[in-house]
Design a protein around this motif. Sequence first.
Motif, mmCIF file in Angstrom:
data_model
loop_
_atom_site.group_PDB
_atom_site.id
_atom_site.type_symbol
_atom_site.label_atom_id
_atom_site.label_comp_id
_atom_site.label_asym_id
_atom_site.label_seq_id
_atom_site.Cartn_x
_atom_site.Cartn_y
_atom_site.Cartn_z
ATOM 1 N N GLY A 21 0.798 -1.220 0.000
ATOM 2 C CA GLY A 21 0.000 0.000 0.000
ATOM 3 C C GLY A 21 0.829 1.268 0.000
ATOM 4 N N ASN A 22 2.129 1.158 0.249
ATOM 5 C CA ASN A 22 3.035 2.311 0.266
ATOM 6 C C ASN A 22 4.116 2.190 -0.808
ATOM 7 O OD1 ASN A 22 1.883 3.589 2.597
ATOM 8 N ND2 ASN A 22 2.804 1.953 3.809
ATOM 9 N N GLU A 23 3.828 1.432 -1.857
ATOM 10 C CA GLU A 23 4.838 1.163 -2.882
ATOM 11 C C GLU A 23 5.401 2.443 -3.495
ATOM 12 O OE1 GLU A 23 2.645 -2.587 -2.333
ATOM 13 O OE2 GLU A 23 1.977 -0.526 -2.654
ATOM 14 N N ASN A 28 12.074 1.831 -5.337
ATOM 15 C CA ASN A 28 12.811 2.579 -6.345
ATOM 16 C C ASN A 28 11.960 2.668 -7.603
ATOM 17 O OD1 ASN A 28 15.373 3.372 -5.304
ATOM 18 N ND2 ASN A 28 15.961 1.207 -5.268
ATOM 19 N N ASP A 29 12.180 3.689 -8.408
ATOM 20 C CA ASP A 29 11.321 3.977 -9.561
ATOM 21 C C ASP A 29 11.101 2.778 -10.480
ATOM 22 O OD1 ASP A 29 11.005 6.543 -8.643
ATOM 23 O OD2 ASP A 29 12.488 7.415 -9.999
ATOM 24 N N ILE A 30 12.170 2.088 -10.865
ATOM 25 C CA ILE A 30 12.018 0.981 -11.804
ATOM 26 C C ILE A 30 11.194 -0.146 -11.189
ATOM 27 C CG2 ILE A 30 14.205 -0.136 -11.201
ATOM 28 C CD1 ILE A 30 12.508 -0.042 -14.673
ATOM 29 N N TYR A 31 11.376 -0.397 -9.902
ATOM 30 C CA TYR A 31 10.601 -1.447 -9.241
ATOM 31 C C TYR A 31 9.140 -1.026 -9.065
ATOM 32 C CZ TYR A 31 14.920 -3.944 -8.646
ATOM 33 O OH TYR A 31 16.091 -4.614 -8.897
ATOM 34 N N LEU A 32 8.901 0.262 -8.892
ATOM 35 C CA LEU A 32 7.525 0.750 -8.836
ATOM 36 C C LEU A 32 6.846 0.540 -10.190
ATOM 37 C CD1 LEU A 32 5.214 2.095 -7.351
ATOM 38 C CD2 LEU A 32 6.189 4.325 -8.003
ATOM 39 N N GLU A 33 7.555 0.834 -11.269
ATOM 40 C CA GLU A 33 6.997 0.606 -12.608
ATOM 41 C C GLU A 33 6.689 -0.872 -12.822
ATOM 42 O OE1 GLU A 33 8.727 2.506 -16.090
ATOM 43 O OE2 GLU A 33 9.774 3.886 -14.736
ATOM 44 N N PHE A 35 6.122 -3.092 -10.477
ATOM 45 C CA PHE A 35 5.000 -3.409 -9.588
ATOM 46 C C PHE A 35 3.678 -3.053 -10.262
ATOM 47 C CE2 PHE A 35 1.908 -1.773 -6.528
ATOM 48 C CZ PHE A 35 1.716 -2.888 -5.730
ATOM 49 N N GLU A 36 3.623 -1.875 -10.861
ATOM 50 C CA GLU A 36 2.393 -1.427 -11.519
ATOM 51 C C GLU A 36 2.098 -2.235 -12.771
ATOM 52 O OE1 GLU A 36 3.260 2.719 -11.971
ATOM 53 O OE2 GLU A 36 2.613 3.206 -9.930
ATOM 54 N N LEU A 37 3.136 -2.694 -13.437
ATOM 55 C CA LEU A 37 2.967 -3.423 -14.690
ATOM 56 C C LEU A 37 2.640 -4.900 -14.483
ATOM 57 C CD1 LEU A 37 3.204 -3.197 -17.800
ATOM 58 C CD2 LEU A 37 5.613 -3.814 -17.545
ATOM 59 N N ILE A 38 3.386 -5.567 -13.594
ATOM 60 C CA ILE A 38 3.231 -7.020 -13.466
ATOM 61 C C ILE A 38 2.848 -7.478 -12.057
ATOM 62 C CG2 ILE A 38 4.758 -7.543 -15.403
ATOM 63 C CD1 ILE A 38 7.001 -8.087 -13.431
ATOM 64 N N GLY A 39 2.643 -6.543 -11.165
ATOM 65 C CA GLY A 39 2.206 -6.895 -9.822
ATOM 66 C C GLY A 39 3.342 -7.213 -8.875
ATOM 67 N N ARG A 40 2.959 -7.381 -7.616
ATOM 68 C CA ARG A 40 3.938 -7.597 -6.536
ATOM 69 C C ARG A 40 4.771 -8.856 -6.756
ATOM 70 N NH1 ARG A 40 2.587 -8.748 -0.150
ATOM 71 N NH2 ARG A 40 4.554 -9.796 0.234
ATOM 72 N N GLU A 41 4.127 -9.984 -7.011
ATOM 73 C CA GLU A 41 4.858 -11.250 -7.142
ATOM 74 C C GLU A 41 5.839 -11.209 -8.316
ATOM 75 O OE1 GLU A 41 4.866 -13.612 -4.808
ATOM 76 O OE2 GLU A 41 3.529 -12.225 -3.758
ATOM 77 N N GLY A 42 5.393 -10.698 -9.450
ATOM 78 C CA GLY A 42 6.271 -10.606 -10.619
ATOM 79 C C GLY A 42 7.451 -9.681 -10.372
ATOM 80 N N LEU A 44 8.774 -8.874 -7.442
ATOM 81 C CA LEU A 44 9.700 -9.492 -6.485
ATOM 82 C C LEU A 44 10.494 -10.624 -7.136
ATOM 83 C CD1 LEU A 44 7.580 -9.494 -3.202
ATOM 84 C CD2 LEU A 44 9.571 -8.075 -3.750
ATOM 85 N N LYS A 45 9.871 -11.348 -8.043
ATOM 86 C CA LYS A 45 10.572 -12.429 -8.740
ATOM 87 C C LYS A 45 11.689 -11.851 -9.609
ATOM 88 C CE LYS A 45 8.268 -16.007 -10.050
ATOM 89 N NZ LYS A 45 7.401 -16.973 -10.737
ATOM 90 N N LEU A 46 11.402 -10.788 -10.345
ATOM 91 C CA LEU A 46 12.446 -10.146 -11.146
ATOM 92 C C LEU A 46 13.559 -9.601 -10.265
ATOM 93 C CD1 LEU A 46 10.397 -8.282 -13.890
ATOM 94 C CD2 LEU A 46 12.042 -10.121 -14.233
ATOM 95 N N PHE A 47 13.186 -8.991 -9.155
ATOM 96 C CA PHE A 47 14.185 -8.474 -8.222
ATOM 97 C C PHE A 47 15.097 -9.596 -7.734
ATOM 98 C CE2 PHE A 47 15.428 -7.842 -3.766
ATOM 99 C CZ PHE A 47 16.251 -6.733 -3.913
#
Length: 112
Positions: A21-23, A28-33, A35-42, A44-47
Amino acid sequence: MNIDLDNLNEDVVYEAFGVDGNEGEALNDIYLELFELIGREGMLKLFKYFRGDKIDCPMRLYRPEFVADLAKQTTDRRERAKIARAAGYTVKFIETILRKRREEDESEGESE
C-alpha cells in the motif's frame, strides 16, 4: 519491527517494512513501474533473479531465424511480408536470411 534473519527473503522484508500500500514511497522507480505493470509477485521475482543486472529488452520479441522458418512455409511474397511485418522485420531482411540458408545448403551439398 521483527525480522527473522534466519528466514530472510524478499516477501518477508516487503511485509516487515510495511511496503504493501506504500509502494509509491518505498520502491525505487524501476521497481515501482514493474510493480504497476506485473504486480507484486512478478516484481519481487524479477528483483530476486535479476537484481544488479542490466536487462536489455530487444525491440523484437521473436528471433529472425524463427520468423524466416515461418515465412519459408509460403511462396507468396505478400504472405511472407505479412509474417515479417507482424514480427517487426522487413520482408527483405527475412528473405536475406532464407537466401543465405539456401546458399549455405547448396555449398554444403557441393562439398560432400
